[in-house]
Design a protein around this motif. Structure first.
Motif, short mmCIF file in Angstrom:
data_model
loop_
_atom_site.label_atom_id
_atom_site.label_comp_id
_atom_site.label_asym_id
_atom_site.label_seq_id
_atom_site.Cartn_x
_atom_site.Cartn_y
_atom_site.Cartn_z
N GLY A 173 44.13 37.39 44.68
CA GLY A 173 45.26 37.78 45.52
C GLY A 173 45.84 39.14 45.15
O GLY A 173 46.91 39.52 45.63
N ARG A 174 45.13 39.88 44.31
CA ARG A 174 45.70 41.13 43.83
C ARG A 174 45.08 42.33 44.55
O ARG A 174 44.01 42.25 45.14
CB ARG A 174 45.48 41.24 42.32
N THR A 175 45.78 43.46 44.44
CA THR A 175 45.33 44.70 45.10
C THR A 175 44.03 45.21 44.50
O THR A 175 43.76 45.00 43.32
CB THR A 175 46.44 45.77 44.94
N CYS A 176 43.24 45.85 45.35
CA CYS A 176 41.99 46.46 44.87
C CYS A 176 41.79 47.79 45.59
O CYS A 176 42.49 48.12 46.53
CB CYS A 176 40.81 45.53 45.16
N ASP A 177 40.80 48.54 45.11
CA ASP A 177 40.25 49.67 45.86
C ASP A 177 38.85 49.27 46.28
O ASP A 177 38.30 48.30 45.76
CB ASP A 177 40.16 50.92 44.97
N ILE A 178 38.27 50.01 47.22
CA ILE A 178 36.85 49.76 47.50
C ILE A 178 36.08 51.09 47.55
O ILE A 178 36.64 52.15 47.85
CB ILE A 178 36.59 48.95 48.78
N MET A 179 34.81 51.01 47.19
CA MET A 179 33.91 52.16 47.23
C MET A 179 32.93 51.97 48.37
O MET A 179 32.27 50.93 48.49
CB MET A 179 33.14 52.28 45.90
N ILE B 76 36.48 51.06 60.15
CA ILE B 76 36.37 49.61 59.96
C ILE B 76 37.22 49.10 58.81
O ILE B 76 37.78 48.01 58.87
CB ILE B 76 34.88 49.24 59.71
N VAL B 77 37.32 49.90 57.74
CA VAL B 77 37.98 49.41 56.52
C VAL B 77 39.50 49.55 56.63
O VAL B 77 40.00 50.65 56.90
CB VAL B 77 37.49 50.21 55.30
N PRO B 78 40.24 48.49 56.41
CA PRO B 78 41.70 48.56 56.47
C PRO B 78 42.30 49.06 55.16
O PRO B 78 42.76 48.27 54.34
CB PRO B 78 42.10 47.10 56.72
N ALA B 79 42.30 50.37 54.97
CA ALA B 79 42.74 50.91 53.69
C ALA B 79 44.15 51.46 53.75
O ALA B 79 44.59 51.97 54.77
CB ALA B 79 41.80 52.03 53.26
N GLY B 80 44.85 51.35 52.63
CA GLY B 80 46.16 51.98 52.52
C GLY B 80 46.01 53.49 52.41
O GLY B 80 46.71 54.26 53.06
N ARG B 81 45.09 53.93 51.55
CA ARG B 81 44.89 55.36 51.32
C ARG B 81 43.40 55.68 51.30
O ARG B 81 42.58 54.79 51.06
CB ARG B 81 45.53 55.77 49.99
N PHE C 149 37.01 41.95 54.96
CA PHE C 149 38.15 42.31 54.12
C PHE C 149 39.34 41.38 54.31
O PHE C 149 40.41 41.62 53.77
CB PHE C 149 38.55 43.76 54.39
N ALA C 150 39.16 40.30 55.08
CA ALA C 150 40.25 39.36 55.29
C ALA C 150 40.73 38.82 53.95
O ALA C 150 39.93 38.48 53.08
CB ALA C 150 39.77 38.21 56.18
N GLY C 151 42.03 38.79 53.78
CA GLY C 151 42.58 38.23 52.55
C GLY C 151 42.59 39.19 51.38
O GLY C 151 42.96 38.82 50.28
N LEU C 152 42.16 40.44 51.59
CA LEU C 152 42.17 41.43 50.52
C LEU C 152 43.22 42.50 50.81
O LEU C 152 43.35 42.93 51.96
CB LEU C 152 40.81 42.10 50.38
N THR C 153 43.95 42.92 49.78
CA THR C 153 44.86 44.05 49.93
C THR C 153 44.20 45.27 49.33
O THR C 153 44.01 45.34 48.12
CB THR C 153 46.19 43.77 49.20
N LEU D 98 29.49 43.34 47.97
CA LEU D 98 30.01 42.14 48.66
C LEU D 98 30.35 41.06 47.64
O LEU D 98 31.34 40.35 47.78
CB LEU D 98 28.97 41.63 49.66
N GLU D 99 29.53 40.95 46.58
CA GLU D 99 29.82 39.95 45.54
C GLU D 99 31.18 40.22 44.90
O GLU D 99 31.93 39.31 44.60
CB GLU D 99 28.74 39.98 44.44
N GLN D 100 31.46 41.49 44.68
CA GLN D 100 32.74 41.82 44.03
C GLN D 100 33.92 41.52 44.95
O GLN D 100 34.99 41.13 44.48
CB GLN D 100 32.74 43.28 43.57
N LEU D 101 33.75 41.69 46.27
CA LEU D 101 34.81 41.32 47.21
C LEU D 101 35.12 39.82 47.07
O LEU D 101 36.29 39.41 47.00
CB LEU D 101 34.40 41.61 48.65
N GLN D 102 34.06 39.02 47.04
CA GLN D 102 34.23 37.56 46.90
C GLN D 102 34.91 37.20 45.59
O GLN D 102 35.76 36.32 45.53
CB GLN D 102 32.86 36.84 46.93
#
Ligand SMILES: *Cc1c(COP(=O)(O)O)cnc(C)c1O
Length: 369
Positions: A140-146, A201-206, A166-170, A130-134
């Motif tokens: 404003g840049r793209t990320c992946d999540i684990m 729950i997670v809004p992921a591209g891939r 995940f609001a505000g995260l791509t 969660l800290e890394q999301l913040q």
């Protein structure tokens, strides 16, 4: 700084300061031969086995020790578009090759100390907490999540997931990682179920779950992107991959001395081999400092064509002795191959296939063919 030569000393003085010529070649006495065609064939095979999913490539730890820049160039040419590294130093090392051509994910995430580099890098972090999301959101840049689906190493717990998180995260890839894909126990199915729950729950591209062994678990495990590592480099963790994955790395060494042992002669540190009869041995300039660890003492095998040349006695730091009884025509200056087929070498040494491939030392030049 270029050291100056002392004009007060003649070159005949034993202390004369002679500069070595950097252009004179010094031929290596041992090396790792690497097979580009085998690497590419392994990626193609794993990509094919991934079905509708596309195979990426785990190239962390200098592409498991084989040389990340060469591996990335060859896999890019083969069509690979997703690379996984451990940290930002590793991302920087391939940035000029991958920027604009492929996606690079940094598995260990992003610390505050990484932000100055990470926010302007073409690579993206795999956010693990969660800290890394913040931390990442303001860039404003793209990320992946684990997602932590049960390995309990890195990743966000299922209990902590919510849409507003995940609001505000791509998010490009929402991934998870299998802990026991090389086994058939219940953990694989448990992790698959938890990962599927998370994806609601997670809004992921891939989406991405499988490592090399996970690819062999079947289409349920494939999702959009697979992440083979070991299999690319010749490791075989499941029977389904036998006959498909081929060896990429072969350590080779020159015989720098040949001697004949007499019955009763002791060989090497602590006399771990004693000759029962007279026979020739070859001394190779390779040892545990090169990653050929002491687990191979009296167990490893070198090869001359198909002839087996067993390691005798204890592996030293820089030297190994092999039995030349079966190949008495070999001479000093001849080269022999190490039997480093990963499943076989793992059984011989008691080391894992991962330890064997990543442990090959920097003293051995990498020689692609
Ligand atoms: C290392 C790693 C891989 C590759 O695993 P192999 O078992 O070598 O195929 C895939 N995903 C993650 C997250 C990893 O850390």
């Amino acid at each position: 700084m270029t050291p100056k030569r002392h004009s007060t000393k003649t070159d005949k003085s034993p202390n004369a300061r002679l500069m070595s010529d950097p252009d004179i070649p010094i031929p290596a006495t041992a090396r790792v031969k690497l097979d580009r065609a085998a690497l590419v064939a392994n990626w193609n095979a794993l990509n094919h086995m991934s079905g509708k999913a596309k195979a990426g490539a785990a190239v962390k730890a200098n592409a498991y020790g084989l040389g990340v820049r060469d591996v990335v160039q060859y896999l890019l040419a083969a069509g690979c578009e997703d690379f996984f590294v451990a940290n930002w130093q590793e991302a920087r090392e391939i940035d000029d090759l991958t920027s604009g051509r492929a996606s690079v994910s940094v598995l260990n995430g992003v610390r505050a100390a990484d932000l100055p580099f990470a926010r302007q890098s073409s690579a993206k972090p795999v956010l693990n907490s969660l800290e890394q999301l913040q931390r990442w959101r303001p860039t404003g840049r793209t990320c992946d999540i684990m997602i932590n689906s049960g390995m309990n190493r890195l990743g966000i717990n299922l209990e902590d997931l919510s849409q507003q998180l995940f609001a505000g995260l791509t998010i490009d890839i929402a991934m998870s990682h299998l802990a026991s894909a090389d086994e058939d126990g219940p953990q694989n199915g448990d992790q698959l179920a938890r990962y599927r729950t998370a994806l609601e729950i997670v809004p992921a591209g891939r989406t991405s779950l499988a490592n090399s062994a996970g690819i062999a678990l079947g289409s349920d495990y494939h999702f959009d992107i697979t992440r083979p590592g070991l299999g690319l480099y010749g490791g075989i963790q499941r029977p389904e991959l036998e006959g498909t994955i081929t060896q990429v790395a072969i350590p080779q060494a020159e015989i720098i001395q040949i001697r004949t042992l007499q019955a009763g002669d002791k060989l090497g540190y602590n006399a771990q081999y004693i000759a029962e009869r007279a026979h020739p041995v070859g001394i190779l300039a390779m040892g545990y400092a090169d990653g050929y660890l002491r687990g191979f003492s009296n167990r490893g095998i070198f090869l001359h064509k198909d002839i087996k040349l067993p390691v005798l006695g204890r592996v030293s730091m820089d030297l190994i002795a092999i039995d030349l009884s079966a190949a008495s025509g070999l001479e000093e200056g001849d080269w022999v191959d190490c039997n480093y087929d990963l499943p076989t070498a793992s059984t011989q040494s008691g080391l894992s296939q991962y330890e064997l491939i990543t442990g090959l030392g920097n003293r051995l030049p990498r020689h692609w063919t």
